[in-house]
Design a protein around this motif. Structure first.
Motif, mmCIF file in Angstrom:
data_model
loop_
_atom_site.group_PDB
_atom_site.id
_atom_site.type_symbol
_atom_site.label_atom_id
_atom_site.label_comp_id
_atom_site.label_asym_id
_atom_site.label_seq_id
_atom_site.Cartn_x
_atom_site.Cartn_y
_atom_site.Cartn_z
ATOM 1 N N ILE A 30 0.860 -1.192 0.000
ATOM 2 C CA ILE A 30 0.000 0.000 0.000
ATOM 3 C C ILE A 30 0.890 1.234 0.000
ATOM 4 C CG2 ILE A 30 -1.686 1.277 1.431
ATOM 5 C CD1 ILE A 30 -2.792 -1.391 0.277
ATOM 6 N N TYR A 31 0.410 2.312 -0.618
ATOM 7 C CA TYR A 31 1.203 3.539 -0.578
ATOM 8 C C TYR A 31 0.327 4.750 -0.327
ATOM 9 C CZ TYR A 31 -0.229 5.182 -5.266
ATOM 10 O OH TYR A 31 -0.939 5.657 -6.334
ATOM 11 N N GLU A 32 0.993 5.849 0.022
ATOM 12 C CA GLU A 32 0.332 7.144 0.159
ATOM 13 C C GLU A 32 1.282 8.205 -0.381
ATOM 14 O OE1 GLU A 32 -2.589 8.458 1.074
ATOM 15 O OE2 GLU A 32 -3.469 6.495 1.473
ATOM 16 N N VAL A 33 0.726 9.247 -0.957
ATOM 17 C CA VAL A 33 1.519 10.385 -1.405
ATOM 18 C C VAL A 33 0.934 11.625 -0.734
ATOM 19 C CG1 VAL A 33 2.264 11.776 -3.373
ATOM 20 C CG2 VAL A 33 1.972 9.298 -3.632
ATOM 21 N N THR A 34 1.767 12.314 0.034
ATOM 22 C CA THR A 34 1.297 13.457 0.804
ATOM 23 C C THR A 34 2.041 14.711 0.352
ATOM 24 O OG1 THR A 34 0.987 11.922 2.638
ATOM 25 C CG2 THR A 34 0.929 14.248 3.187
ATOM 26 N N GLY A 46 -6.203 12.728 6.739
ATOM 27 C CA GLY A 46 -6.813 12.004 5.623
ATOM 28 C C GLY A 46 -5.917 10.879 5.128
ATOM 29 N N HIS A 47 -4.646 11.205 4.920
ATOM 30 C CA HIS A 47 -3.735 10.186 4.373
ATOM 31 C C HIS A 47 -3.486 9.041 5.348
ATOM 32 C CE1 HIS A 47 -2.910 12.136 0.589
ATOM 33 N NE2 HIS A 47 -2.817 13.293 1.227
ATOM 34 N N ILE A 48 -3.323 9.368 6.619
ATOM 35 C CA ILE A 48 -3.035 8.300 7.582
ATOM 36 C C ILE A 48 -4.280 7.412 7.781
ATOM 37 C CG2 ILE A 48 -3.560 9.610 9.701
ATOM 38 C CD1 ILE A 48 -0.588 7.267 9.226
ATOM 39 N N ILE A 141 -8.717 0.662 -2.777
ATOM 40 C CA ILE A 141 -7.529 0.351 -1.974
ATOM 41 C C ILE A 141 -6.312 0.924 -2.702
ATOM 42 C CG2 ILE A 141 -6.208 -1.480 -0.858
ATOM 43 C CD1 ILE A 141 -8.604 -3.340 -1.290
ATOM 44 N N LYS A 142 -5.496 1.688 -1.986
ATOM 45 C CA LYS A 142 -4.368 2.346 -2.659
ATOM 46 C C LYS A 142 -3.158 1.419 -2.719
ATOM 47 C CE LYS A 142 -2.434 7.040 -2.977
ATOM 48 N NZ LYS A 142 -2.756 7.242 -4.390
ATOM 49 N N THR A 143 -3.238 0.388 -3.599
ATOM 50 C CA THR A 143 -2.145 -0.572 -3.697
ATOM 51 C C THR A 143 -1.083 -0.053 -4.668
ATOM 52 O OG1 THR A 143 -2.856 -1.820 -5.629
ATOM 53 C CG2 THR A 143 -3.840 -2.428 -3.520
ATOM 54 N N THR A 173 -14.484 6.568 -14.696
ATOM 55 C CA THR A 173 -14.211 6.204 -13.300
ATOM 56 C C THR A 173 -13.365 7.309 -12.672
ATOM 57 O OG1 THR A 173 -12.382 4.812 -14.062
ATOM 58 C CG2 THR A 173 -14.472 3.707 -13.510
ATOM 59 N N GLU A 174 -12.094 7.433 -13.145
ATOM 60 C CA GLU A 174 -11.217 8.503 -12.645
ATOM 61 C C GLU A 174 -10.078 8.699 -13.638
ATOM 62 O OE1 GLU A 174 -9.703 7.233 -8.761
ATOM 63 O OE2 GLU A 174 -9.699 5.167 -9.455
ATOM 64 N N GLY A 175 -9.188 9.653 -13.334
ATOM 65 C CA GLY A 175 -8.015 9.860 -14.165
ATOM 66 C C GLY A 175 -6.949 8.843 -13.787
ATOM 67 N N SER A 176 -5.814 8.855 -14.478
ATOM 68 C CA SER A 176 -4.788 7.846 -14.212
ATOM 69 C C SER A 176 -4.347 7.883 -12.755
ATOM 70 C CB SER A 176 -3.586 8.053 -15.137
ATOM 71 O OG SER A 176 -2.955 9.284 -14.842
ATOM 72 N N SER A 177 -4.280 9.065 -12.164
ATOM 73 C CA SER A 177 -3.900 9.171 -10.742
ATOM 74 C C SER A 177 -4.576 10.374 -10.105
ATOM 75 C CB SER A 177 -2.381 9.273 -10.608
ATOM 76 O OG SER A 177 -1.901 10.364 -11.379
ATOM 77 N N ASN A 178 -5.863 10.521 -10.386
ATOM 78 C CA ASN A 178 -6.620 11.660 -9.860
ATOM 79 C C ASN A 178 -8.114 11.418 -9.971
ATOM 80 O OD1 ASN A 178 -7.295 12.554 -12.749
ATOM 81 N ND2 ASN A 178 -5.054 12.627 -12.719
ATOM 82 N N ASN A 179 -8.881 12.161 -9.200
ATOM 83 C CA ASN A 179 -10.341 12.111 -9.304
ATOM 84 C C ASN A 179 -10.794 13.183 -10.300
ATOM 85 O OD1 ASN A 179 -10.046 11.378 -5.949
ATOM 86 N ND2 ASN A 179 -11.229 10.032 -7.276
ATOM 87 N N THR A 180 -11.914 12.917 -10.966
ATOM 88 C CA THR A 180 -12.343 13.783 -12.065
ATOM 89 C C THR A 180 -13.710 14.423 -11.797
ATOM 90 O OG1 THR A 180 -13.272 11.824 -13.110
ATOM 91 C CG2 THR A 180 -11.075 12.457 -13.794
ATOM 92 N N PRO A 200 -10.956 6.788 -2.965
ATOM 93 C CA PRO A 200 -11.534 7.913 -2.236
ATOM 94 C C PRO A 200 -10.450 8.970 -1.991
ATOM 95 C CG PRO A 200 -11.191 6.064 -0.740
ATOM 96 C CD PRO A 200 -10.748 5.612 -2.106
ATOM 97 N N GLY A 201 -10.358 9.927 -2.898
ATOM 98 C CA GLY A 201 -9.294 10.929 -2.836
ATOM 99 C C GLY A 201 -9.400 11.791 -1.584
ATOM 100 N N ILE A 202 -8.264 12.065 -0.994
ATOM 101 C CA ILE A 202 -8.216 12.954 0.171
ATOM 102 C C ILE A 202 -8.484 14.391 -0.290
ATOM 103 C CG2 ILE A 202 -6.783 13.752 2.092
ATOM 104 C CD1 ILE A 202 -7.631 10.700 2.081
ATOM 105 N N THR A 203 -7.930 14.744 -1.451
ATOM 106 C CA THR A 203 -8.175 16.079 -2.020
ATOM 107 C C THR A 203 -9.648 16.207 -2.391
ATOM 108 O OG1 THR A 203 -6.013 15.714 -3.031
ATOM 109 C CG2 THR A 203 -7.127 17.774 -3.575
ATOM 110 N N ARG A 204 -10.216 15.128 -2.928
ATOM 111 C CA ARG A 204 -11.641 15.113 -3.295
ATOM 112 C C ARG A 204 -12.499 15.494 -2.099
ATOM 113 N NH1 ARG A 204 -15.973 11.735 -2.763
ATOM 114 N NH2 ARG A 204 -17.372 11.449 -4.550
ATOM 115 N N ALA A 239 -3.404 14.748 -4.552
ATOM 116 C CA ALA A 239 -2.568 15.333 -3.503
ATOM 117 C C ALA A 239 -1.447 16.192 -4.065
ATOM 118 C CB ALA A 239 -1.987 14.228 -2.627
ATOM 119 N N THR A 240 -0.863 15.754 -5.183
ATOM 120 C CA THR A 240 0.298 16.478 -5.698
ATOM 121 C C THR A 240 -0.046 17.431 -6.837
ATOM 122 O OG1 THR A 240 0.714 14.462 -6.940
ATOM 123 C CG2 THR A 240 2.107 14.892 -5.030
ATOM 124 N N SER A 241 -1.322 17.542 -7.187
ATOM 125 C CA SER A 241 -1.680 18.511 -8.222
ATOM 126 C C SER A 241 -2.857 19.376 -7.792
ATOM 127 C CB SER A 241 -1.957 17.820 -9.549
ATOM 128 O OG SER A 241 -2.755 16.686 -9.365
#
Ligand code: PDD
Length: 275
Positions: A30-34, A46-48, A141-143, A173-180, A200-204, A239-241
């Protein structure tokens, strides 16, 4: 760069992870990007929270307490003099002889690194193409299995575009690594409802809160590419954009090919609030 591996802060050249790590062999992790802005960690709760949920969904527990993980994140910001950018955290099940059956009781592998990157400031809009969503059924799940996302984003770049919007059963559904999101001509914001089909995006979550605070209308439901092409504007979040305007969908320009007012406003408010 200084990276973190299983309790140690080391130069990236010295960091080591086993060839038998299940993250490497099975994408069993699993990963997270903050985001980090002004040296401060954004959206920590949100991330934790999502990390713990994702780990639980694949039968793993937290490698250390939330407080300890926050301390490691802070230490990484400090040791890398990170003013603005991202912190990547990955937790895998650990190393074991290759076997499809998940071994129990392994020592988890915990890795963190930072990426310096300008995140704030005005954004030019993105041009996106639509592609079939070929990912597995548990996108909530953020695998670390990101092959499909990586393939479609590469395809978009090869076609001279910026990103790919994935479509399943006729709906985005969504973008490659983002919610739309799209904004209808009546000014209503539409974004897909949460389910196993999207992350479930934290930024969303924060953007939806801001939308309500600003008394804008919001509808959480799936939308089609055709609807997007007929929308007043569109945007994506991650998170990063943060909030990034989308100005073209499959060759059709939105808002005359320029970032729309709603996307710009939400982007500004979001950045203000993360500072
Ligand atoms: N990606 N959907 C997908 C498939 C994602 O990979 C991401 C984030 C998001 C947005 O979630 P959040 O707002 O919590 O970042 C939605 C990260 C940034 C990445 O993989 O780099």
């Amino acid at each position: 760069r200084i990276v973190y591996v299983n309790g140690a802060y080391v130069p990236e050249e010295e960091a080591m992870v086993s060839v038998f790590d299940r993250g490497f062999l099975f994408a069993d992790g699993i990963y997270e990007v903050t985001a980090v802005v002004d040296g401060k960690i954004c959206e920590w709760d949100g991330h934790i929270g999502r990390l713990e949920r994702s780990l639980g969904e694949i039968g793993m527990s937290m490698p250390m307490s939330a407080e300890e993980l926050l301390e490691v994140h802070r230490e990484m910001v400090k040791r890398n003099n990170l003013e603005e950018g991202a912190i990547y955290l990955q937790v895998t099940r650990g190393a074991a002889d290759r076997d499809f059956v998940m071994p129990e009781g392994l020592d988890q592998t915990v890795v963190l690194f930072t990426q310096a990157k300008k995140l704030t400031g005005a954004k030019s809009g993105l041009r996106v193409i639509s592609v079939p969503d070929i990912r597995w059924g548990r996108r909530d799940i953020k695998t670390v299995q990101l092959l499909a996302a990586s393939l479609v984003k590469t395809e978009a770049k090869k076609k001279g575009k910026d990103d790919a919007w994935m479509v399943e059963d006729g709906f985005v559904t969504e973008g490659s690594s983002n919610n739309t999101y799209i904004v209808t001509k009546e000014g209503k914001i539409i974004t897909r409802n949460l389910s196993n089909s999207i992350l479930p995006g934290i930024t969303r979550k924060s953007v939806l809160r801001i939308v309500e605070e600003l008394d804008m209308e919001i509808e959480e439901r799936p939308f089609t590419i055709e609807e997007a092409q007929n929308a007043a504007e569109a945007f994506m979040t991650a998170a990063t954009s943060f909030v990034t305007p989308v100005i073209e969908v499959d060759g059709v320009e939105l808002n005359g090919g320029t970032p729309g007012p709603v996307s710009k406003r939400l982007g500004e408010v979001y950045i203000e609030e993360s500072r």
